[in-house]
Enzyme design. Structure first.
Site, PDB file in Angstrom:
ATOM      1  N   ASP A 263       8.199  -2.216  -1.799  1.00 24.46           N
ATOM      2  CA  ASP A 263       7.033  -2.979  -2.245  1.00 24.46           C
ATOM      3  C   ASP A 263       6.993  -2.960  -3.758  1.00 24.46           C
ATOM      4  OD1 ASP A 263       4.657  -0.984  -3.126  1.00 24.46           O
ATOM      5  OD2 ASP A 263       5.668  -0.105  -1.393  1.00 24.46           O
TER       6      ASP A 263
ATOM      7  N   GLU B 185      -6.755   3.188  -0.964  1.00 18.68           N
ATOM      8  CA  GLU B 185      -6.508   4.464  -1.626  1.00 18.68           C
ATOM      9  C   GLU B 185      -7.522   4.610  -2.742  1.00 18.68           C
ATOM     10  OE1 GLU B 185      -2.939   4.499  -4.260  1.00 18.68           O
ATOM     11  OE2 GLU B 185      -2.488   2.572  -3.319  1.00 18.68           O
TER      12      GLU B 185
ATOM     13  N   ASP C 121      -4.260  -2.491   1.032  1.00 17.82           N
ATOM     14  CA  ASP C 121      -4.025  -1.161   0.472  1.00 17.82           C
ATOM     15  C   ASP C 121      -5.359  -0.438   0.292  1.00 17.82           C
ATOM     16  OD1 ASP C 121      -3.591   0.969  -1.299  1.00 17.82           O
ATOM     17  OD2 ASP C 121      -2.094  -0.107  -2.457  1.00 17.82           O
TER      18      ASP C 121
END
Length: 268
Positions: free
Chosen positions: A60, A151, A149
């Site tokens: 990625d 986080e 994503d």
């Protein structure tokens, strides 16, 4: 065994040509020696992971990688690439189009990812930004399902100021809005530490896991109620530009993951 390292050690500035005000994913790890070493390298500079098991590998990337020599990535064994498309409500990566089309031209299966900012807005607006930035999916056999994503972010509370239940509802809202738009659920990228601390021992149904765990052995410490991962981000320092990723299985399961609108996640 190296621990997972949060990406937002500091909030990086977006690339000069980027639109929007949101900061990009990949911070100091992308701005220093590690990031520079992986940029635009030739095939001879890339090596396979130590004791790499047989399997399907990919990567990625984001604006931290800028121009990538995709032919070299393919020659080194990369089969797929997730490319950062967007973040929050307004940020869209200025490098997305070049990276996405470049990966495709080199024969890699490719897809977009969105860095979630639950503090910025409701999930529906962020799905709209993601899709507008190129994060959609079609059953053409060369497009990965979108990835979101989750986080921490430097300078913000780890939980973005939300309770576990509020985060869960936000996640459900994003997954549902994306599925309503493209026909299938996106992949969730996270790590066990952040997820368990902030979301808790909970996992949305039938949602593929993209697990960040920088270690040489297959991870067994999984977040929430997942009992298996689809994708494992095992290194941020090669062999591929950006972060190196391994698919859990073989050709048939990978083909199903890429192409099947009714793909069933293996770990939930």
């Amino acid at each position: 065994m190296a621990p997972y390292r949060p990406k937002h050690l500091t909030a990086p500035a977006p690339p000069a040509a980027s639109s929007g005000a949101d900061a990009g994913r990949r911070s100091l790890l992308r701005g220093g020696v590690v990031g520079a070493a992986a940029l635009g390298v030739g095939a001879t500079a890339l090596t396979a992971p130590a004791a790499q098991a047989a399997g399907i590998y990919g990567q990625d990337v984001s604006g931290w990688q800028s121009s990538v020599d995709w032919e070299a990535q393919a020659s080194a064994g990369s089969r797929f690439a997730y490319v950062k498309a967007s973040e929050g409500v307004t940020y869209r990566s200025s490098t997305f189009n070049e990276q996405y089309t470049g990966a495709g031209r080199a024969g890699l299966v490719r897809g977009g990812y969105h860095f979630a900012r639950p503090d910025r807005s409701g999930p529906e607006k962020q799905v709209e930004n993601f899709l507008g930035a190129g994060g959609g999916w079609t059953d053409d056999g060369i497009t990965l399902p979108g990835m979101v994503d989750f986080e921490g972010y430097a300078g913000l509370p780890s939980d973005y100021g939300l309770s576990q239940q509020e985060l869960r509802q936000w996640i459900i809202g994003f997954l549902s809005a994306y599925k309503d738009a493209v026909g299938r659920r996106p992949v969730i990228y996270t790590n066990a530490h952040w997820w368990d601390d902030n979301v808790g021992i909970w996992t949305p149904s039938n949602t593929p896991l993209f697990l960040a765990a920088y270690q040489s052995s297959e991870p067994t410490n999984l977040p929430g109620n997942w009992w298996a991962w689809e994708l494992w981000q095992y290194s941020d320092s090669g062999p591929f530009a950006g972060d190196s990723v391994r698919w859990h299985g073989g050709e048939s399961s990978f083909e199903s993951f890429v192409s099947d609108v009714d793909y069933t996640a293996r770990g939930i």
